[in-house]
Scaffold this motif. Structure first.
Motif, PDB file in Angstrom:
ATOM      1  N   VAL A 132      12.134   4.222  -9.068  1.00  0.00           N
ATOM      2  CA  VAL A 132      11.505   3.085  -8.386  1.00  0.00           C
ATOM      3  C   VAL A 132      10.131   2.792  -8.975  1.00  0.00           C
ATOM      4  CG1 VAL A 132      10.601   2.234  -6.182  1.00  0.00           C
ATOM      5  CG2 VAL A 132      12.778   3.476  -6.248  1.00  0.00           C
ATOM      6  N   THR A 133       9.298   3.826  -9.106  1.00  0.00           N
ATOM      7  CA  THR A 133       7.963   3.570  -9.654  1.00  0.00           C
ATOM      8  C   THR A 133       8.029   3.168 -11.125  1.00  0.00           C
ATOM      9  OG1 THR A 133       7.630   5.937 -10.095  1.00  0.00           O
ATOM     10  CG2 THR A 133       6.803   5.071  -8.006  1.00  0.00           C
ATOM     11  N   GLU A 134       9.064   3.602 -11.816  1.00  0.00           N
ATOM     12  CA  GLU A 134       9.246   3.159 -13.200  1.00  0.00           C
ATOM     13  C   GLU A 134       9.532   1.662 -13.248  1.00  0.00           C
ATOM     14  OE1 GLU A 134      11.424   4.673 -17.276  1.00  0.00           O
ATOM     15  OE2 GLU A 134      12.471   5.002 -15.367  1.00  0.00           O
ATOM     16  N   GLU A 135      10.316   1.159 -12.288  1.00  0.00           N
ATOM     17  CA  GLU A 135      10.567  -0.283 -12.224  1.00  0.00           C
ATOM     18  C   GLU A 135       9.270  -1.051 -11.948  1.00  0.00           C
ATOM     19  OE1 GLU A 135      13.367  -2.318 -12.573  1.00  0.00           O
ATOM     20  OE2 GLU A 135      14.156  -0.514 -13.567  1.00  0.00           O
ATOM     21  N   VAL A 136       8.462  -0.521 -11.049  1.00  0.00           N
ATOM     22  CA  VAL A 136       7.170  -1.157 -10.773  1.00  0.00           C
ATOM     23  C   VAL A 136       6.303  -1.125 -12.024  1.00  0.00           C
ATOM     24  CG1 VAL A 136       5.067  -1.049  -9.383  1.00  0.00           C
ATOM     25  CG2 VAL A 136       7.284  -0.586  -8.321  1.00  0.00           C
ATOM     26  N   TYR A 137       6.292   0.006 -12.704  1.00  0.00           N
ATOM     27  CA  TYR A 137       5.543   0.146 -13.959  1.00  0.00           C
ATOM     28  C   TYR A 137       5.921  -0.964 -14.939  1.00  0.00           C
ATOM     29  CZ  TYR A 137       4.281   2.075 -18.551  1.00  0.00           C
ATOM     30  OH  TYR A 137       3.787   2.248 -19.825  1.00  0.00           O
ATOM     31  N   HIS A 138       7.212  -1.176 -15.121  1.00  0.00           N
ATOM     32  CA  HIS A 138       7.659  -2.182 -16.084  1.00  0.00           C
ATOM     33  C   HIS A 138       7.298  -3.605 -15.631  1.00  0.00           C
ATOM     34  CE1 HIS A 138       9.547   0.533 -18.849  1.00  0.00           C
ATOM     35  NE2 HIS A 138      10.387   1.022 -17.941  1.00  0.00           N
ATOM     36  N   LEU A 139       7.330  -3.856 -14.330  1.00  0.00           N
ATOM     37  CA  LEU A 139       6.923  -5.180 -13.833  1.00  0.00           C
ATOM     38  C   LEU A 139       5.450  -5.427 -14.137  1.00  0.00           C
ATOM     39  CD1 LEU A 139       7.518  -7.817 -12.331  1.00  0.00           C
ATOM     40  CD2 LEU A 139       7.036  -6.601 -10.187  1.00  0.00           C
ATOM     41  N   VAL A 140       4.616  -4.428 -13.877  1.00  0.00           N
ATOM     42  CA  VAL A 140       3.189  -4.572 -14.188  1.00  0.00           C
ATOM     43  C   VAL A 140       2.988  -4.730 -15.691  1.00  0.00           C
ATOM     44  CG1 VAL A 140       0.942  -3.402 -14.145  1.00  0.00           C
ATOM     45  CG2 VAL A 140       2.450  -3.311 -12.140  1.00  0.00           C
TER      46      VAL A 140
ATOM     47  N   ALA B 244       0.823  -1.213   0.000  1.00  0.00           N
ATOM     48  CA  ALA B 244       0.000   0.000   0.000  1.00  0.00           C
ATOM     49  C   ALA B 244       0.856   1.261   0.000  1.00  0.00           C
ATOM     50  CB  ALA B 244      -0.937  -0.004   1.201  1.00  0.00           C
ATOM     51  N   ASP B 245       2.008   1.216   0.671  1.00  0.00           N
ATOM     52  CA  ASP B 245       2.915   2.380   0.595  1.00  0.00           C
ATOM     53  C   ASP B 245       3.374   2.609  -0.850  1.00  0.00           C
ATOM     54  OD1 ASP B 245       2.674   2.672   3.309  1.00  0.00           O
ATOM     55  OD2 ASP B 245       4.764   2.233   3.785  1.00  0.00           O
ATOM     56  N   ILE B 246       3.591   1.517  -1.567  1.00  0.00           N
ATOM     57  CA  ILE B 246       4.045   1.625  -2.959  1.00  0.00           C
ATOM     58  C   ILE B 246       2.916   2.123  -3.851  1.00  0.00           C
ATOM     59  CG2 ILE B 246       4.945   0.330  -4.926  1.00  0.00           C
ATOM     60  CD1 ILE B 246       6.091  -1.683  -2.792  1.00  0.00           C
ATOM     61  N   THR B 247       1.745   1.486  -3.760  1.00  0.00           N
ATOM     62  CA  THR B 247       0.630   1.903  -4.609  1.00  0.00           C
ATOM     63  C   THR B 247       0.165   3.310  -4.250  1.00  0.00           C
ATOM     64  OG1 THR B 247      -1.023   0.859  -3.151  1.00  0.00           O
ATOM     65  CG2 THR B 247      -0.122  -0.485  -4.943  1.00  0.00           C
ATOM     66  N   GLY B 248       0.177   3.635  -2.960  1.00  0.00           N
ATOM     67  CA  GLY B 248      -0.197   4.984  -2.543  1.00  0.00           C
ATOM     68  C   GLY B 248       0.759   6.034  -3.082  1.00  0.00           C
ATOM     69  N   ALA B 249       2.061   5.704  -3.066  1.00  0.00           N
ATOM     70  CA  ALA B 249       3.058   6.632  -3.611  1.00  0.00           C
ATOM     71  C   ALA B 249       2.836   6.838  -5.099  1.00  0.00           C
ATOM     72  CB  ALA B 249       4.465   6.095  -3.353  1.00  0.00           C
ATOM     73  N   MET B 250       2.524   5.766  -5.820  1.00  0.00           N
ATOM     74  CA  MET B 250       2.289   5.895  -7.259  1.00  0.00           C
ATOM     75  C   MET B 250       1.044   6.727  -7.538  1.00  0.00           C
ATOM     76  SD  MET B 250       3.337   2.110  -8.674  1.00  0.00           S
ATOM     77  CE  MET B 250       3.060   2.534 -10.394  1.00  0.00           C
ATOM     78  N   SER B 251      -0.005   6.556  -6.721  1.00  0.00           N
ATOM     79  CA  SER B 251      -1.203   7.374  -6.893  1.00  0.00           C
ATOM     80  C   SER B 251      -0.904   8.844  -6.629  1.00  0.00           C
ATOM     81  CB  SER B 251      -2.313   6.895  -5.962  1.00  0.00           C
ATOM     82  OG  SER B 251      -2.777   5.608  -6.345  1.00  0.00           O
ATOM     83  N   LEU B 252      -0.145   9.118  -5.576  1.00  0.00           N
ATOM     84  CA  LEU B 252       0.249  10.498  -5.279  1.00  0.00           C
ATOM     85  C   LEU B 252       0.991  11.096  -6.463  1.00  0.00           C
ATOM     86  CD1 LEU B 252       0.536  12.665  -2.881  1.00  0.00           C
ATOM     87  CD2 LEU B 252       2.868  11.758  -2.691  1.00  0.00           C
ATOM     88  N   GLU B 253       1.867  10.315  -7.049  1.00  0.00           N
ATOM     89  CA  GLU B 253       2.686  10.790  -8.157  1.00  0.00           C
ATOM     90  C   GLU B 253       1.819  11.141  -9.366  1.00  0.00           C
ATOM     91  OE1 GLU B 253       6.904   9.329 -10.066  1.00  0.00           O
ATOM     92  OE2 GLU B 253       5.356   7.800  -9.755  1.00  0.00           O
ATOM     93  N   VAL B 254       0.972  10.231  -9.793  1.00  0.00           N
ATOM     94  CA  VAL B 254       0.230  10.453 -11.043  1.00  0.00           C
ATOM     95  C   VAL B 254      -0.959  11.389 -10.854  1.00  0.00           C
ATOM     96  CG1 VAL B 254       0.956   8.265 -12.036  1.00  0.00           C
ATOM     97  CG2 VAL B 254      -1.179   8.361 -10.718  1.00  0.00           C
TER      98      VAL B 254
END
Length: 519
Positions: free
Chosen positions: A469-477, A227-237
């Motif tokens: 970091v979120t770019e790495e998550v993006y590519h994994l998804v 949730a810290d990761i997904t929350g951070a990505m939501s904050l970003e976008v």
């Protein structure tokens, strides 16, 4: 237990019982990933010593509950040593009355392991032969058929499992549901005839309560990190301001989990062109973004407190009666260690905590797909109207949240006396743990939907780059879920991301980049 330990379970290939305490990650290794189980000599010696005392009690015809007496309110009925085997067989058969949907494979395996831990501490009087057979069920992947509904705390699901040990009941072997005796035979195993105390020991205790609580806790701690990761990505976008995560405001709150969460988000988003571009975009964000440290932090505190109680119960003895080896003699003591209140109350607390995490996550999903709030294309698709895009996944999140809210009602506050009022206070910890386990998996789906929508939103920010970091998550998804340009069948996408979350791939990827996500 450290939260990093939760991600190591898949790497554990064998769990040896007997010297020292068992860990949560070892339970997960056996239950979910099929790790082998074995015993130390210390384990075997104390089991044999305890059994010798039961034999002594029988020879002396001592009055011991469940050994030379009936069960529950039938404790006034004296049972002769000659009828000991019949008594134990009867308790298993008569108690195997849970109904409904069967327990999941990993739940059954976790309960089997908890039985081995509980009875292997040398206070239960069970023969090593019986425990060896249960370990063999695990190691041969024989899964007893266990209906999961109708338990007040223990007894019935465990009795269904004990039937297979006796060569009765049903079990899955090589994905086929067959009679228990047949499953044993195909694996080269033989059933046992339960002796004095053994039927009672196999059905009593907090083994099912604790097993499901461990699984729920493991999922929950991993979900809180995710949730810290997904929350951070939501904050970003969503063009959120990183200023709300400045350490100064959080230093004024005496909750360390809050400050740690704020640091997690800041570390995840470090180097983001999107964050840097929009840091002055608005004065302050909605609470689902601005209060990530406060809400996520509070949930982590509950989970950490729950872990202490659950780990204590994992390594406790919850049988009744208890056989104490005192010198050459021994004593059987009747008490109430089978009560599951310590775990049940915290399982209820986990459910409430996860409902709060689901609540804030669903609100972020709504902001992502709602163009009135996101400043992005409606439902995150290029041609809304012709395409529904991610309109309906938010419905799914809302439906799951409703289910979680209903399940978060505390089970342990209830009381329905049983056994002719001999058992007049009932913990109902079984359902407390079971619903916490269910909620943890529903939450993972909600997080998958947030990750799916946040990933899609990232595409609309090009050419601005996200954080490394979120770019790495993006590519994994994106390795499993392509960008949505027109409507398609979204269920496989949600399931693919759910698996990445459930198996810890998302958290592992981020922790490889920034170190452990603080908890």
């Amino acid at each position: 237990m450290t939260t990093a330990d939760c991600l190591q379970a898949k790497d554990i290939k064998e769990v040896v019982l007997g010297d020292g305490e068992i860990s949560i990650e070892e339970v997960i290794a056996v239950a979910r990933y099929g790790a082998m189980v074995s015993f130390t000599q210390t384990y075997c010696d104390r089991v044999n010593k305890s059994r010798s005392l039961i034999d002594k009690f029988l020879d002396e015809n001592r009055l011991i509950y469940g050994v030379t007496t009936g069960f529950g309110s039938n404790m006034t009925e004296v049972i002769s040593p000659q009828d000991a085997e019949t008594l134990q067989r009867n308790i298993v058969r008569s108690h195997a009355v849970s109904v409904g949907e069967t327990l999941e494979k990993e739940v059954v395996r976790a309960i089997q392991l908890m039985i081995l831990v509980n009875l292997g501490q040398g206070y239960s009087g069970v023969r090593l032969q019986v425990l060896n057979l249960i370990a063999s069920l695990l190691n041969h992947d024989i899964i007893p058929f266990v209906p999961g509904d109708g338990s007040v705390g223990y007894l019935s699901p465990e009795a269904h499992m004990a039937l297979v040990v006796m060569g009765e009941g049903k079990a899955w072997y090589e994905d086929e549901l067959i009679p228990g005796a047949e499953a044993l035979g195909k694996a080269g195993l033989a059933p046992v005839t339960l002796g004095a105390k053994e039927g009672l020991a196999l059905t009593s205790g907090t083994t099912s309560v604790t097993a499901m609580a461990v699984l729920a806790l493991y999922n929950s701690m991993q979900a809180a990190k995710t949730a810290d990761i997904t929350g951070a990505m939501s904050l970003e976008v969503l063009k959120g301001t990183i200023k709300a995560f400045d350490p100064r405001p959080h230093s004024l709150k005496k909750h360390g989990e809050q400050a740690k969460t704020a640091r997690n988000v800041s570390r995840i988003l470090e180097g983001s062109q999107i964050i840097d571009t929009y840091k002055e975009h608005r004065l302050q964000d909605a609470l689902s973004l601005r209060c990530i440290p406060q809400v996520h932090g509070a949930i982590k505190k509950v989970l950490k407190d729950a872990a202490v109680s659950i780990e204590n119960e994992m390594n406790s003895v919850s049988d009744n009666p208890l056989i104490f080896p005192e010198e050459e003699d021994g004593i059987g003591m009747m008490a109430g260690n089978f009560d599951g209140s310590f775990v049940g109350i915290y399982a209820d607390a986990i459910s409430i905590a996860l409902a709060n995490l689901a609540k804030i996550t669903e609100r972020r999903i709504d902001r992502l797909v709602n163009h009135h709030l996101s400043e992005l294309p409606n439902f995150l698709v290029v041609n809304p109207g012709l395409n529904s895009g991610y309109m309906i996944p938010q419905y799914t999140a809302a439906g799951l949240l409703n289910e979680i809210r209903v399940l978060s009602h505390p089970a342990t506050i209830d009381n329905i006396p049983t056994c002719a009022n001999q058992e007049d206070v009932i913990s109902f910890a079984y359902f407390a743990s079971r619903k916490a386990y269910r909620i943890s998996k529903k939450l993972e789906y909600i997080l998958a939907i947030e990750l799916m929508t946040a990933t899609q939103a990232m595409d609309f920010h090009l050419p601005l780059k996200p954080s490394p970091v979120t770019e790495e998550v993006y590519h994994l998804v994106r390795s499993e879920v392509p960008m949505v340009e027109e409507d398609r069948f979204f269920h496989p996408d949600i399931e693919a991301i759910y698996r990445q979350i459930h198996e810890g791939e998302i958290v592992k990827l981020v922790e490889m980049a920034i170190g452990e996500i603080e908890f």
